[in-house]
Design a protein around this motif. Structure first.
Motif, PDB file in Angstrom:
ATOM      1  N   VAL A 488       0.838  -1.198   0.000  1.00 32.79           N
ATOM      2  CA  VAL A 488       0.000   0.000   0.000  1.00 32.79           C
ATOM      3  C   VAL A 488       0.875   1.252   0.000  1.00 32.79           C
ATOM      4  CG1 VAL A 488      -1.664   1.327   1.342  1.00 32.79           C
ATOM      5  CG2 VAL A 488      -1.955  -1.138   1.088  1.00 32.79           C
ATOM      6  N   GLU A 489       1.896   1.260   0.853  1.00 31.36           N
ATOM      7  CA  GLU A 489       2.767   2.424   0.935  1.00 31.36           C
ATOM      8  C   GLU A 489       3.582   2.612  -0.337  1.00 31.36           C
ATOM      9  OE1 GLU A 489       2.840   4.745   3.591  1.00 31.36           O
ATOM     10  OE2 GLU A 489       0.989   3.634   3.760  1.00 31.36           O
ATOM     11  N   LEU A 490       4.078   1.503  -0.913  1.00 29.73           N
ATOM     12  CA  LEU A 490       4.849   1.612  -2.150  1.00 29.73           C
ATOM     13  C   LEU A 490       3.971   2.097  -3.297  1.00 29.73           C
ATOM     14  CD1 LEU A 490       7.033  -1.615  -1.931  1.00 29.73           C
ATOM     15  CD2 LEU A 490       7.769   0.740  -1.573  1.00 29.73           C
ATOM     16  N   GLY A 491       2.714   1.645  -3.328  1.00 31.98           N
ATOM     17  CA  GLY A 491       1.801   2.144  -4.358  1.00 31.98           C
ATOM     18  C   GLY A 491       1.493   3.623  -4.192  1.00 31.98           C
ATOM     19  N   PHE A 492       1.359   4.056  -2.930  1.00 29.70           N
ATOM     20  CA  PHE A 492       1.072   5.470  -2.680  1.00 29.70           C
ATOM     21  C   PHE A 492       2.248   6.349  -3.111  1.00 29.70           C
ATOM     22  CE2 PHE A 492       1.348   9.068   0.347  1.00 29.70           C
ATOM     23  CZ  PHE A 492       0.195   9.732  -0.023  1.00 29.70           C
ATOM     24  N   THR A 493       3.464   5.968  -2.715  1.00 34.31           N
ATOM     25  CA  THR A 493       4.622   6.758  -3.123  1.00 34.31           C
ATOM     26  C   THR A 493       4.821   6.697  -4.630  1.00 34.31           C
ATOM     27  OG1 THR A 493       6.072   4.860  -2.683  1.00 34.31           O
ATOM     28  CG2 THR A 493       5.775   6.479  -0.914  1.00 34.31           C
ATOM     29  N   GLY A 494       4.509   5.547  -5.247  1.00 37.44           N
ATOM     30  CA  GLY A 494       4.631   5.459  -6.701  1.00 37.44           C
ATOM     31  C   GLY A 494       3.695   6.422  -7.411  1.00 37.44           C
ATOM     32  N   THR A 495       2.479   6.600  -6.868  1.00 34.03           N
ATOM     33  CA  THR A 495       1.540   7.551  -7.468  1.00 34.03           C
ATOM     34  C   THR A 495       2.079   8.980  -7.399  1.00 34.03           C
ATOM     35  OG1 THR A 495      -0.326   6.132  -6.868  1.00 34.03           O
ATOM     36  CG2 THR A 495      -0.819   8.439  -7.356  1.00 34.03           C
ATOM     37  N   LEU A 496       2.627   9.362  -6.245  1.00 32.58           N
ATOM     38  CA  LEU A 496       3.171  10.714  -6.107  1.00 32.58           C
ATOM     39  C   LEU A 496       4.401  10.911  -6.983  1.00 32.58           C
ATOM     40  CD1 LEU A 496       2.819  11.371  -2.268  1.00 32.58           C
ATOM     41  CD2 LEU A 496       1.317  12.099  -4.108  1.00 32.58           C
ATOM     42  N   LEU A 497       5.241   9.891  -7.087  1.00 36.19           N
ATOM     43  CA  LEU A 497       6.429  10.017  -7.931  1.00 36.19           C
ATOM     44  C   LEU A 497       6.056  10.052  -9.404  1.00 36.19           C
ATOM     45  CD1 LEU A 497       8.854   7.611  -6.060  1.00 36.19           C
ATOM     46  CD2 LEU A 497       9.013  10.091  -6.202  1.00 36.19           C
ATOM     47  N   GLY A 498       4.929   9.417  -9.765  1.00 36.24           N
ATOM     48  CA  GLY A 498       4.472   9.502 -11.148  1.00 36.24           C
ATOM     49  C   GLY A 498       4.088  10.922 -11.537  1.00 36.24           C
ATOM     50  N   ARG A 499       3.640  11.717 -10.556  1.00 35.89           N
ATOM     51  CA  ARG A 499       3.317  13.121 -10.834  1.00 35.89           C
ATOM     52  C   ARG A 499       4.573  13.991 -10.879  1.00 35.89           C
ATOM     53  NH1 ARG A 499      -1.377  13.681  -6.222  1.00 35.89           N
ATOM     54  NH2 ARG A 499      -2.692  11.941  -6.896  1.00 35.89           N
ATOM     55  N   ASP A 500       5.531  13.684  -9.991  1.00 37.45           N
ATOM     56  CA  ASP A 500       6.742  14.512  -9.930  1.00 37.45           C
ATOM     57  C   ASP A 500       7.865  13.655  -9.371  1.00 37.45           C
ATOM     58  OD1 ASP A 500       8.641  16.439  -9.794  1.00 37.45           O
ATOM     59  OD2 ASP A 500       7.760  17.544  -8.122  1.00 37.45           O
ATOM     60  N   PHE A 501       8.842  13.338 -10.230  1.00 33.87           N
ATOM     61  CA  PHE A 501       9.973  12.532  -9.788  1.00 33.87           C
ATOM     62  C   PHE A 501      10.865  13.304  -8.824  1.00 33.87           C
ATOM     63  CE2 PHE A 501       9.377   9.838 -13.706  1.00 33.87           C
ATOM     64  CZ  PHE A 501       9.148   8.663 -13.016  1.00 33.87           C
ATOM     65  N   SER A 502      10.781  14.611  -8.807  1.00 39.89           N
ATOM     66  CA  SER A 502      11.639  15.426  -7.941  1.00 39.89           C
ATOM     67  C   SER A 502      10.976  15.614  -6.580  1.00 39.89           C
ATOM     68  CB  SER A 502      11.922  16.783  -8.604  1.00 39.89           C
ATOM     69  OG  SER A 502      12.789  17.549  -7.800  1.00 39.89           O
ATOM     70  N   ASN A 503      10.704  14.512  -5.907  1.00 37.69           N
ATOM     71  CA  ASN A 503      10.025  14.547  -4.616  1.00 37.69           C
ATOM     72  C   ASN A 503      10.888  13.773  -3.622  1.00 37.69           C
ATOM     73  OD1 ASN A 503       8.319  14.380  -2.395  1.00 37.69           O
ATOM     74  ND2 ASN A 503       6.490  14.049  -3.617  1.00 37.69           N
ATOM     75  N   PHE A 504      11.801  14.474  -2.960  1.00 31.35           N
ATOM     76  CA  PHE A 504      12.712  13.824  -2.021  1.00 31.35           C
ATOM     77  C   PHE A 504      11.950  13.096  -0.917  1.00 31.35           C
ATOM     78  CE2 PHE A 504      15.974  16.557  -3.862  1.00 31.35           C
ATOM     79  CZ  PHE A 504      17.092  15.742  -3.799  1.00 31.35           C
ATOM     80  N   SER A 505      10.866  13.696  -0.442  1.00 30.95           N
ATOM     81  CA  SER A 505      10.117  13.093   0.660  1.00 30.95           C
ATOM     82  C   SER A 505       9.531  11.754   0.257  1.00 30.95           C
ATOM     83  CB  SER A 505       9.007  14.052   1.110  1.00 30.95           C
ATOM     84  OG  SER A 505       9.542  15.269   1.565  1.00 30.95           O
ATOM     85  N   ALA A 506       8.973  11.654  -0.952  1.00 26.34           N
ATOM     86  CA  ALA A 506       8.410  10.391  -1.411  1.00 26.34           C
ATOM     87  C   ALA A 506       9.497   9.336  -1.587  1.00 26.34           C
ATOM     88  CB  ALA A 506       7.651  10.600  -2.725  1.00 26.34           C
ATOM     89  N   TRP A 507      10.644   9.722  -2.151  1.00 22.99           N
ATOM     90  CA  TRP A 507      11.753   8.760  -2.283  1.00 22.99           C
ATOM     91  C   TRP A 507      12.201   8.269  -0.907  1.00 22.99           C
ATOM     92  CZ3 TRP A 507      12.408   6.648  -6.748  1.00 22.99           C
ATOM     93  CH2 TRP A 507      12.307   7.373  -7.935  1.00 22.99           C
TER      94      TRP A 507
END
Length: 666
Positions: A488-507
């Motif tokens: 669930v968490e990996l899918g959530f972060t993947g969705t946010l990274l799909g919008r913007d790869f420059s997201n240090f917090s999501a990585w």
């Protein structure tokens, strides 16, 4: 051949496949000869103010081209193919019909028949979309490009769909800004998909650069979009030498550089575009205009006459969005704002308050001061009652940063027993909507969560959806569950990274979740990530790097991944005790040694079992082997080999040497 076409070819194996293959090769040769004939015809002089797409101009003798097309079609009609191959033959016929404007309607009909015979022929979908776009049916073209992608990934279909979406956004100039921005974002996503399908094609990188430039001009002029556009253009030139000879690429990049006031680089780009497209007047005209502007600016500076009035009298260089997609550019207003207004970078940040607004603010301030006086009075008397709950609620609704009010509220809630948690969570959520990064709000919410068994993720999900870099929400989400579901968490972060790869917090959150997965730290994995999961993460990082090679967040994540990848165990050192007749082998990490580890004395392999150095049946760093008694002198050559690491570890004694201990460090 694309995958759908391979499938279509496989269908023909029941018939005479070899004859059909030869027939299709003959048809391809006829189409190639027709295109060569068209390219070798003399060309009309092209309009200097037109597009560079037809740099050589139209054929000077269109009747000759039409006659050659009809002759080629008659020859193609003489070539017969079996029904399973008929769709590909119709596709080639449409390519022949497309050399003249008069043949385009017939070409569209041929493509329609081909798709009825084989709906999975992706090349027919893309060609049909191009023809519909050419005659002005943009919506029909979009449907065709999407139809091609329904039958598999195709770089050309993604690329054309990206271009069509931008053209549609420009055509819908009267629609809402939200609709235009949605089209631009999808255009960028399709361009990124084209790059993932074929990162070695410079056209894909060029289209991706155009998508980012369109987002820059149409979406608030985000500097990151401009930087990524320049990176995509540079990558197009690196991976494909043909892209370096594309005049559009140099003109579009010069447009962006000129808007950023990087005039030297813009002049170089305009000069390069003019040199590549000798009959195209626009690069030369804009080059001359920019030089004229810079010369007048230099003269004004030299005369020390540069003032606000002079600046406005100097007409700036043209700032034209990418041809042919024109979007409205929101520029700072030239007229000064009204009295009382607060501006930043030329934009109106706070509007001057009117009389009614001032009255409301005064009433709110008076109420806030009265509540603070009541709070101090109740605190001095030690009163924890229902009135205090109402007073603190009014204060925190107006200013969630009042730590004293939160502290008194917690003391009061601790005396109320149960059944107040849900209402309190709703109150904190309302405060967070006003101040999403309030330390007091998040601390109080964490305290309330500790008083209840329900741990909803809705608040952190909503906060991160509006601000993906809200570190309070990330920490709250991480501490919310003792053992969160990794998928669930990996899918959530993947969705946010799909919008913007420059997201240090999501990585960072993704890496923390991976460390909680089975086989990772906290689960007995010794600090590593399982190989299959590591492969998936590396693919994600590769997509991020291809999308924006200059963004450092993906590179930092890649470095963290590689540091946590599974490393094979190795032998650190070998210890031989000739007095006790034992061999000790120490490994880089604990493991089982049942077979594959052998000791050889003077060429003779020793039989026996290895035992753990810890004396217990479990994985160990050190394993011991008992040597047989030596009859007279110790062996002169001791060899330790391990099947998982073919490098031999050997010790040699000089004649007459009788040491008690031997140590080999590796």
């Amino acid at each position: 051949m694309a995958a759908p076409e391979v499938a279509a070819a496989a269908e023909g194996e029941n018939g005479d496949g070899d004859e059909d293959e030869e027939a299709l090769k003959r048809l391809e040769e006829l189409v190639t000869e027709l295109h060569r004939f068209r390219d070798n015809l003399p060309k009309k002089p092209r309009d200097p103010d037109g597009d560079p797409d037809g740099d050589l101009g139209d054929p000077a003798d269109p009747e000759a081209l039409a006659r050659q097309m009809e002759a080629t079609l008659r020859l193609m009609d003489q070539v017969t193919v079996s029904p399973p191959w008929r769709a590909r033959a119709l596709l080639l016929q449409a390519q022949a019909l497309g050399v003249t404007p008069q043949g385009l309607p017939r070409a569209e009909q041929a493509l329609g028949r081909a798709l009825k015979l084989n709906p999975a022929l992706s090349r027919a979908w893309t060609r049909l979309g191009e023809l519909r776009w050419q005659r002005g049916d943009l919506q029909g073209a979009l449907l065709c490009f999407r139809g091609a992608l329904q039958h598999g990934e195709d770089a050309e279909a993604h690329r054309l769909l990206s271009m069509a979406l931008r053209a549609g956004g420009a055509a819908r100039g009267g629609d809402s800004d939200g609709d235009i921005m949605a089209a631009l974002r999808e255009s960028r996503q399709q361009a990124e998909a084209a790059v993932r399908c074929d990162p070695a094609d410079g056209n894909n990188w060029y289209v991706l650069g155009n998508a980012y430039v369109s987002l820059f001009f149409g979406g608030g002029q985000n500097p990151q979009d401009a930087q990524r556009a320049l990176g995509a253009y540079a990558q197009a030139e690196r991976v494909d030498p043909k892209a370096a000879n594309n005049p559009d690429l140099h003109l579009n990049r010069a447009t962006l550089l000129q808007y950023q006031e990087r005039f030297g680089e813009a002049l170089d780009g305009l000069s390069r575009a003019a040199a590549l497209a000798t009959g195209w007047a626009e690069p030369r005209r804009r080059h001359a205009h920019l030089l004229d502007f810079l010369e007048r600016l230099r003269a004004a500076l030299a005369n020390r006459a540069l003032s606000g009035r002079v600046l406005f009298s100097l007409s700036p260089p043209e700032r034209v969005p990418l041809r042919p997609f024109r979007f409205r550019i929101r520029r700072p207003p030239l007229l000064p704002p009204g009295p009382g207004a607060v501006t930043m970078h030329g934009r109106l940040k706070v509007r001057p308050p009117d009389a009614s607004h001032l009255l409301k603010r005064q009433q709110k301030l008076r109420l806030f001061l009265d509540n603070m006086a009541a709070l101090r009075d109740k605190r001095s008397r030690g009163e924890l009652d229902a009135d205090l709950l109402e007073v603190t609620g009014s204060i925190l609704a107006a200013n969630p940063e009042m730590g004293t009010a939160w502290s008194l509220r917690r003391r009061l809630l601790g005396t109320l027993g149960h059944h107040w948690q849900e209402e309190e969570l709703r109150f904190v959520s309302a405060c967070l909507s006003r101040s999403p990064k309030s330390y007091g709000c998040w601390q109080h919410r964490g305290w309330v969560q500790g008083q209840t068994d329900t741990k909803p993720l809705a608040i952190s999900t909503g906060m991160l959806d509006s601000d993906p870099r809200n570190f309070h929400a990330w920490e709250h989400r991480w501490a919310l569950e003792a053992d969160p579901d990794p998928e669930v968490e990996l899918g959530f972060t993947g969705t946010l990274l799909g919008r913007d790869f420059s997201n240090f917090s999501a990585w960072n959150h993704r890496l923390r979740v991976l460390r909680r997965t089975p086989g990772s730290p906290g689960q007995g994995g010794g600090g590593t990530i399982p190989p299959e999961r590591l492969r998936q993460e590396l693919e994600l990082v590769q997509n991020a790097v291809f999308t924006d090679p200059n963004d450092q967040s993906a590179w930092v994540y890649l470095r963290c991944l590689l540091s946590r990848g599974p490393t094979p165990p190795r032998i650190i050192w070998v210890h031989v005790n000739l007095e006790d007749a034992t061999v000790a082998v120490t490994f880089s990490r604990p493991l089982w040694v049942e077979e594959g580890l052998t000791v050889t004395l003077d060429g003779s392999v020793q039989e026996g079992a290895w035992r753990s150095g810890e004396g217990r049946p479990r994985p160990s760093h050190t394993w011991l082997f008992d040597l047989p008694p030596f009859p007279a002198s110790p062996p002169s050559h001791i060899l330790v080999t391990w099947a998982s690491d073919p490098t031999p570890r050997q010790l040699k004694l000089r004649p007459g040497e009788k040491p008690r201990l031997l140590l080999l460090c590796l």
